[in-house]
Design a protein around this motif. Structure first.
Motif, PDB file in Angstrom:
ATOM      1  N   ILE A  16       0.873  -0.984  -0.137  1.00 44.38           N
ATOM      2  CA  ILE A  16      -0.076  -0.089  -0.213  1.00 44.38           C
ATOM      3  C   ILE A  16       0.753   1.228   0.073  1.00 44.38           C
ATOM      4  CG2 ILE A  16      -1.472   1.319   1.381  1.00 44.38           C
ATOM      5  CD1 ILE A  16      -2.800  -1.295   2.295  1.00 44.38           C
ATOM      6  N   LYS A  17       1.987   1.276   0.860  1.00 47.91           N
ATOM      7  CA  LYS A  17       2.831   2.439   0.777  1.00 47.91           C
ATOM      8  C   LYS A  17       3.587   2.602  -0.463  1.00 47.91           C
ATOM      9  CE  LYS A  17       5.292   3.643   4.200  1.00 47.91           C
ATOM     10  NZ  LYS A  17       6.264   3.808   5.391  1.00 47.91           N
ATOM     11  N   MET A  18       3.859   1.418  -1.249  1.00 43.94           N
ATOM     12  CA  MET A  18       4.445   1.802  -2.408  1.00 43.94           C
ATOM     13  C   MET A  18       3.558   2.321  -3.547  1.00 43.94           C
ATOM     14  SD  MET A  18       5.748  -1.085  -5.152  1.00 43.94           S
ATOM     15  CE  MET A  18       4.174  -1.565  -5.506  1.00 43.94           C
ATOM     16  N   LEU A  19       2.360   1.714  -3.481  1.00 43.84           N
ATOM     17  CA  LEU A  19       1.227   2.205  -4.274  1.00 43.84           C
ATOM     18  C   LEU A  19       0.937   3.682  -4.181  1.00 43.84           C
ATOM     19  CD1 LEU A  19      -1.246  -0.757  -4.350  1.00 43.84           C
ATOM     20  CD2 LEU A  19       0.392  -0.295  -6.101  1.00 43.84           C
ATOM     21  N   ASP A  28      -5.656   2.557 -10.596  1.00 45.98           N
ATOM     22  CA  ASP A  28      -6.422   1.447 -10.619  1.00 45.98           C
ATOM     23  C   ASP A  28      -6.465   0.548  -9.342  1.00 45.98           C
ATOM     24  OD1 ASP A  28      -7.551   2.172 -12.773  1.00 45.98           O
ATOM     25  OD2 ASP A  28      -6.427   0.996 -14.150  1.00 45.98           O
ATOM     26  N   ALA A  29      -5.081   0.202  -8.955  1.00 47.22           N
ATOM     27  CA  ALA A  29      -4.946  -0.580  -7.948  1.00 47.22           C
ATOM     28  C   ALA A  29      -5.290   0.014  -6.571  1.00 47.22           C
ATOM     29  CB  ALA A  29      -3.433  -0.833  -7.747  1.00 47.22           C
ATOM     30  N   ILE A  30      -5.158   1.578  -6.478  1.00 53.60           N
ATOM     31  CA  ILE A  30      -5.468   2.143  -5.250  1.00 53.60           C
ATOM     32  C   ILE A  30      -7.271   2.055  -5.247  1.00 53.60           C
ATOM     33  CG2 ILE A  30      -5.727   4.562  -4.312  1.00 53.60           C
ATOM     34  CD1 ILE A  30      -2.796   4.931  -5.491  1.00 53.60           C
ATOM     35  N   ASN A  31      -7.938   1.965  -6.265  1.00 55.86           N
ATOM     36  CA  ASN A  31      -9.325   2.412  -6.096  1.00 55.86           C
ATOM     37  C   ASN A  31      -9.717   0.813  -5.818  1.00 55.86           C
ATOM     38  OD1 ASN A  31      -9.576   4.937  -6.769  1.00 55.86           O
ATOM     39  ND2 ASN A  31      -9.604   4.504  -9.123  1.00 55.86           N
ATOM     40  N   ILE A  37     -11.304  -2.204   1.326  1.00 57.36           N
ATOM     41  CA  ILE A  37     -10.848  -2.080   2.605  1.00 57.36           C
ATOM     42  C   ILE A  37     -11.751  -2.522   3.564  1.00 57.36           C
ATOM     43  CG2 ILE A  37     -12.019   0.362   2.794  1.00 57.36           C
ATOM     44  CD1 ILE A  37      -8.300   0.132   3.433  1.00 57.36           C
ATOM     45  N   ALA A  38     -12.867  -2.675   3.399  1.00 60.79           N
ATOM     46  CA  ALA A  38     -14.031  -2.979   4.340  1.00 60.79           C
ATOM     47  C   ALA A  38     -13.445  -4.465   4.967  1.00 60.79           C
ATOM     48  CB  ALA A  38     -15.294  -3.047   3.880  1.00 60.79           C
ATOM     49  N   TYR A  39     -13.058  -5.294   4.126  1.00 61.48           N
ATOM     50  CA  TYR A  39     -12.574  -6.690   4.378  1.00 61.48           C
ATOM     51  C   TYR A  39     -11.044  -6.815   4.897  1.00 61.48           C
ATOM     52  CZ  TYR A  39     -16.721  -7.311   1.845  1.00 61.48           C
ATOM     53  OH  TYR A  39     -17.966  -6.877   1.675  1.00 61.48           O
ATOM     54  N   MET A  40     -10.287  -5.841   4.897  1.00 59.40           N
ATOM     55  CA  MET A  40      -8.989  -5.796   5.391  1.00 59.40           C
ATOM     56  C   MET A  40      -9.027  -6.157   7.041  1.00 59.40           C
ATOM     57  SD  MET A  40      -6.819  -2.747   3.814  1.00 59.40           S
ATOM     58  CE  MET A  40      -6.172  -2.892   2.101  1.00 59.40           C
ATOM     59  N   LEU A  41      -7.466  -6.639   7.432  1.00 58.33           N
ATOM     60  CA  LEU A  41      -7.411  -7.181   8.629  1.00 58.33           C
ATOM     61  C   LEU A  41      -7.547  -5.964   9.418  1.00 58.33           C
ATOM     62  CD1 LEU A  41      -4.648  -9.225   7.973  1.00 58.33           C
ATOM     63  CD2 LEU A  41      -6.781 -10.184   8.649  1.00 58.33           C
ATOM     64  N   ILE A  42      -7.996  -6.095  10.745  1.00 58.67           N
ATOM     65  CA  ILE A  42      -8.126  -5.086  11.708  1.00 58.67           C
ATOM     66  C   ILE A  42      -6.602  -4.524  12.072  1.00 58.67           C
ATOM     67  CG2 ILE A  42      -8.338  -4.655  14.067  1.00 58.67           C
ATOM     68  CD1 ILE A  42     -11.218  -6.406  13.815  1.00 58.67           C
ATOM     69  N   ILE A  53      -2.119   7.070   7.027  1.00 53.28           N
ATOM     70  CA  ILE A  53      -2.199   6.686   5.475  1.00 53.28           C
ATOM     71  C   ILE A  53      -3.780   6.782   5.285  1.00 53.28           C
ATOM     72  CG2 ILE A  53      -1.787   5.196   3.800  1.00 53.28           C
ATOM     73  CD1 ILE A  53       0.835   4.618   5.377  1.00 53.28           C
ATOM     74  N   ILE A  54      -4.286   7.277   4.329  1.00 49.21           N
ATOM     75  CA  ILE A  54      -5.624   7.720   4.079  1.00 49.21           C
ATOM     76  C   ILE A  54      -5.639   7.034   2.350  1.00 49.21           C
ATOM     77  CG2 ILE A  54      -7.704   8.791   3.836  1.00 49.21           C
ATOM     78  CD1 ILE A  54      -6.483  10.437   6.052  1.00 49.21           C
ATOM     79  N   LEU A  55      -6.510   6.157   2.303  1.00 47.24           N
ATOM     80  CA  LEU A  55      -6.744   5.937   0.747  1.00 47.24           C
ATOM     81  C   LEU A  55      -7.842   6.428   0.303  1.00 47.24           C
ATOM     82  CD1 LEU A  55      -6.321   1.986   1.089  1.00 47.24           C
ATOM     83  CD2 LEU A  55      -4.727   3.544   0.517  1.00 47.24           C
TER      84      LEU A  55
END
Length: 55
Positions: A16-19, A28-31, A37-42, A53-55
């Motif tokens: 994510i930091k690289m993107l 496209d990858a960021i989108n 994001i709702a399914y990412m690990l806590i 870091i805000i997407l």
């Protein structure tokens, strides 16, 4: 959702930091990440928030 290792979390965090370093190039990858994001690990969410870091 299964348990993930700290290595997997670190890998996702680094990706994510690289993107975000080149947002236009990886738009496209960021989108796609934004949609998932709702399914990412806590733990990963917390780490991103800690680093502001805000997407």
């Amino acid at each position: 959702m299964g348990k993930f290792s700290s290595e997997e979390i670190e890998s996702q965090y680094n990706l994510i930091k690289m993107l975000l370093a080149e947002p236009e190039k990886y738009k496209d990858a960021i989108n796609a990440i934004k949609k998932d994001i709702a399914y990412m690990l806590i733990e990963l969410k917390k780490r991103l928030e800690e680093e502001k870091i805000i997407l």
